[in-house]
Design an enzyme around this catalytic site. Structure first.
Site, PDB file in Angstrom:
ATOM      1  N   HIS A 187      31.043   3.194   5.584  1.00  0.00           N
ATOM      2  CA  HIS A 187      30.918   4.215   4.545  1.00  0.00           C
ATOM      3  C   HIS A 187      29.732   3.868   3.649  1.00  0.00           C
ATOM      4  O   HIS A 187      29.872   3.036   2.747  1.00  0.00           O
ATOM      5  CB  HIS A 187      32.196   4.280   3.708  1.00  0.00           C
ATOM      6  CG  HIS A 187      33.346   4.909   4.410  1.00  0.00           C
ATOM      7  ND1 HIS A 187      33.576   6.267   4.396  1.00  0.00           N
ATOM      8  CD2 HIS A 187      34.331   4.375   5.176  1.00  0.00           C
ATOM      9  CE1 HIS A 187      34.656   6.544   5.105  1.00  0.00           C
ATOM     10  NE2 HIS A 187      35.133   5.409   5.598  1.00  0.00           N
ATOM     11  N   CYS A 213      31.673   7.543   9.534  1.00  0.00           N
ATOM     12  CA  CYS A 213      33.010   7.076   9.928  1.00  0.00           C
ATOM     13  C   CYS A 213      33.591   7.999  10.999  1.00  0.00           C
ATOM     14  O   CYS A 213      33.055   8.063  12.097  1.00  0.00           O
ATOM     15  CB  CYS A 213      33.916   6.936   8.707  1.00  0.00           C
ATOM     16  SG  CYS A 213      35.399   5.948   9.048  1.00  0.00           S
ATOM     17  N   GLU A 270      28.497   5.518   1.262  1.00  0.00           N
ATOM     18  CA  GLU A 270      28.782   5.915  -0.119  1.00  0.00           C
ATOM     19  C   GLU A 270      29.636   4.889  -0.852  1.00  0.00           C
ATOM     20  O   GLU A 270      29.797   4.971  -2.080  1.00  0.00           O
ATOM     21  CB  GLU A 270      29.457   7.295  -0.138  1.00  0.00           C
ATOM     22  CG  GLU A 270      30.911   7.333   0.268  1.00  0.00           C
ATOM     23  CD  GLU A 270      31.172   7.320   1.769  1.00  0.00           C
ATOM     24  OE1 GLU A 270      32.334   7.500   2.170  1.00  0.00           O
ATOM     25  OE2 GLU A 270      30.208   7.120   2.554  1.00  0.00           O
TER      26      GLU A 270
END
Length: 202
Positions: free
Chosen positions: A180, A78, A182
């Site tokens: 993202h 990001c 994650e």
């Protein structure tokens, strides 16, 4: 066990990145000063403003450049990906300049920030997209995206509000994701697993 450093430079919550890497079997080291000589890979996360990010990351510029030149894998996520470029429309400050180009505001009629899921379209193979097919979904929170001067650094793109923008970039051992991983479910786990694998093989 592979050791991955996550750079702690004052922008964003690191917990989700640390947790995701740990679940993939990596030993995660939060880097604030020392510890660079003990890691096999580096993640530069980031949520927030480019000006603040560029100011904070400047304190780690030499270590990042030296680590990258050693051939070890580096992943920006990001804002961390945006900081790999030269600058941003979001505000003053210099990026790391590891990739040529600037970060531009998403010029769309749709609502900003872009928060939610968009599909990936793989346009050029790289190690991060191994096992990932076009059409898989990833999660975004952003209003800006890079505009690389060299199109060959773009591995995958996504679309929002009629605009296509780079979602994964790479050059040699340098990688970046605008989304993202994650927070991107199974597809994000594959991206991070591929990165952990690169750290093992380096």
């Amino acid at each position: 066990m592979v050791r991955i450093g996550v750079l702690s430079y004052g922008v964003g919550n690191l917990f989700s990145v640390v947790s995701a890497l740990s679940k993939l079997g990596a030993e995660v080291v939060l880097l604030k000063g020392s510890g660079w000589d003990s890691i096999d890979g580096l993640v530069i996360p980031g949520v927030g403003n480019f000006e603040e990010g560029s100011r904070n990351i400047a304190f780690h510029r030499d270590e990042i450049f030296e680590f990258l030149s050693s051939g070890s894998p580096v992943l920006g996520i990001c804002l961390g990906m945006q900081l790999l470029f030269e600058g941003s429309e979001e505000g003053p400050g210099q990026g790391l300049g590891l990739l040529r180009g600037r970060v531009l505001r998403l010029r769309v009629r749709a609502k900003l920030p872009h928060i939610g899921w968009s599909r990936l379209r793989v346009v050029r193979p790289c190690e991060l997209v191994e096992g990932i097919s076009s059409g898989e979904w990833v999660y975004y929170v952003h209003s800006y995206a890079p505009s690389p001067e060299e199109p060959e650094v773009v591995s995958a793109v996504s679309e929002y509000g009629g605009l296509e923008f780079p979602s994964i970039v790479f050059r040699r051992n340098l990688y970046g994701t605008q989304f993202h991983p994650e927070k991107s479910g199974g597809t994000g786990r594959k991206v991070l697993r591929n990165f952990v694998g690169l750290c093992v093989r380096k």
